[in-house]
Scaffold this active site. Structure first.
Site, mmCIF file in Angstrom:
data_model
loop_
_atom_site.group_PDB
_atom_site.id
_atom_site.type_symbol
_atom_site.label_atom_id
_atom_site.label_comp_id
_atom_site.label_asym_id
_atom_site.label_seq_id
_atom_site.Cartn_x
_atom_site.Cartn_y
_atom_site.Cartn_z
ATOM 1 N N SER A 113 39.524 44.055 49.088
ATOM 2 C CA SER A 113 39.521 43.539 47.710
ATOM 3 C C SER A 113 39.747 44.591 46.637
ATOM 4 O O SER A 113 39.816 44.242 45.449
ATOM 5 C CB SER A 113 38.215 42.791 47.429
ATOM 6 O OG SER A 113 38.258 41.514 48.025
ATOM 7 N N LYS A 163 42.506 43.786 44.335
ATOM 8 C CA LYS A 163 42.380 43.014 43.093
ATOM 9 C C LYS A 163 42.514 43.885 41.845
ATOM 10 O O LYS A 163 42.719 43.359 40.744
ATOM 11 C CB LYS A 163 41.066 42.250 43.084
ATOM 12 C CG LYS A 163 40.998 41.156 44.150
ATOM 13 C CD LYS A 163 39.719 40.340 44.023
ATOM 14 C CE LYS A 163 39.661 39.206 45.030
ATOM 15 N NZ LYS A 163 39.129 39.626 46.340
ATOM 16 N N SER A 219 34.521 39.362 42.783
ATOM 17 C CA SER A 219 35.681 39.513 43.668
ATOM 18 C C SER A 219 36.230 38.152 44.088
ATOM 19 O O SER A 219 36.512 37.908 45.257
ATOM 20 C CB SER A 219 35.306 40.342 44.899
ATOM 21 O OG SER A 219 36.446 40.895 45.500
ATOM 22 N N LYS A 276 35.325 48.921 42.061
ATOM 23 C CA LYS A 276 35.655 47.672 42.758
ATOM 24 C C LYS A 276 35.360 47.838 44.240
ATOM 25 O O LYS A 276 35.811 48.798 44.869
ATOM 26 C CB LYS A 276 37.135 47.330 42.557
ATOM 27 C CG LYS A 276 37.552 46.026 43.213
ATOM 28 C CD LYS A 276 37.007 44.836 42.453
ATOM 29 C CE LYS A 276 37.135 43.537 43.263
ATOM 30 N NZ LYS A 276 36.162 43.470 44.383
#
Length: 240
Positions: A5, A8, A70, A183
């Protein structure tokens, strides 16, 4: 590495390219959540922000849903809003990777779902994070602990979106170190991943970890890494 993720962050950048090039306030435009944005993500056991089918969050709401919890649902909704189709959006992601100068990165989807064709390196992901935090809004989103989506008919209590990173750390556990944002990512193939940035003695440092065996160990190693290698301090010792 498989970026999971952390992918993203690139999704965020491509969305912001669109937003910044609009001659209207794109952040306040609404997007209708559809079944194909939600049901396949449930089937894939992907993390979701919690938007309901038929709900109409703003692009701003979706961006926070993309980064903080997320949300795969938010990723698909944003991709289709910006480019019409997920495939067209992925093409924009790969074009952006070339623009930034990422040498060993290719994206296959805006979510970070595992694919042999969704790959990168720690160095490329660090370059991606460094690029993202040059944009004030991207940096703000990546630095946010919680964001509240207003109530709607389908979500009468609203949604409280919480950072998957700041849900595990405050960022101030180590003397002289402030982890400002980041993140997380996880798939079974990628392991636990974390791209973060911290301020230490007036300088900004970026760290990318991948292949972690537990989400807490990745957090501990991030705090220790910044402390030992950037500040000259001690390793982080988790509370008993």
């Amino acid at each position: 590495m498989y970026p999971a993720s952390i992918t993203k962050v690139m999704t965020l950048l491509v969305v912001m390219d669109y937003v910044n090039n609009c001659d209207f306030n794109a952040l306040e435009q609404t997007v209708t959540i559809q079944q194909h944005m939600v049901n396949p993500m449930i089937a894939a056991d992907a993390s979701r922000a919690g938007f309901m089918v038929g709900e109409t969050p703003t692009v701003r709401d979706l961006i926070y849903g993309l980064i903080l919890p997320s949300g795969a649902d938010a990723a698909i909704a944003l991709a289709e809003y910006v480019a019409g189709t997920e495939a067209a959006f992925v093409q924009l992601m790969n074009e952006k990777a070339i623009e930034i100068g990422l040498k060993y990165t290719h994206f296959e989807n805006p979510v970070g779902l595992h694919s042999p064709e969704n790959y990168s390196t720690a160095e490329d992901m660090a370059m991606l994070m460094n690029y993202a935090i040059q944009d004030s809004f991207c940096k703000e989103v990546l630095s946010t602990y919680q964001y509240t989506v207003p109530p709607s008919a389908l979500n009468p209590e609203g949604l409280t979106l919480t950072s998957t990173m700041f849900g595990r750390m405050t960022g101030t556990e180590m003397p002289g170190v402030t982890v400002k944002g980041g993140k997380t990512g996880y798939t079974s193939e990628a392991g636990q991943c974390l791209a973060s940035f911290a301020e230490i003695n007036g300088k900004t440092y970026i760290m990318v970890l991948a292949g972690g065996l537990s989400r807490w160990k990745t957090i501990y190693e991030t705090l220790s890494g910044y402390s030992v290698f950037c500040y000259g301090g001690e390793e982080y010792i988790p509370p008993a």
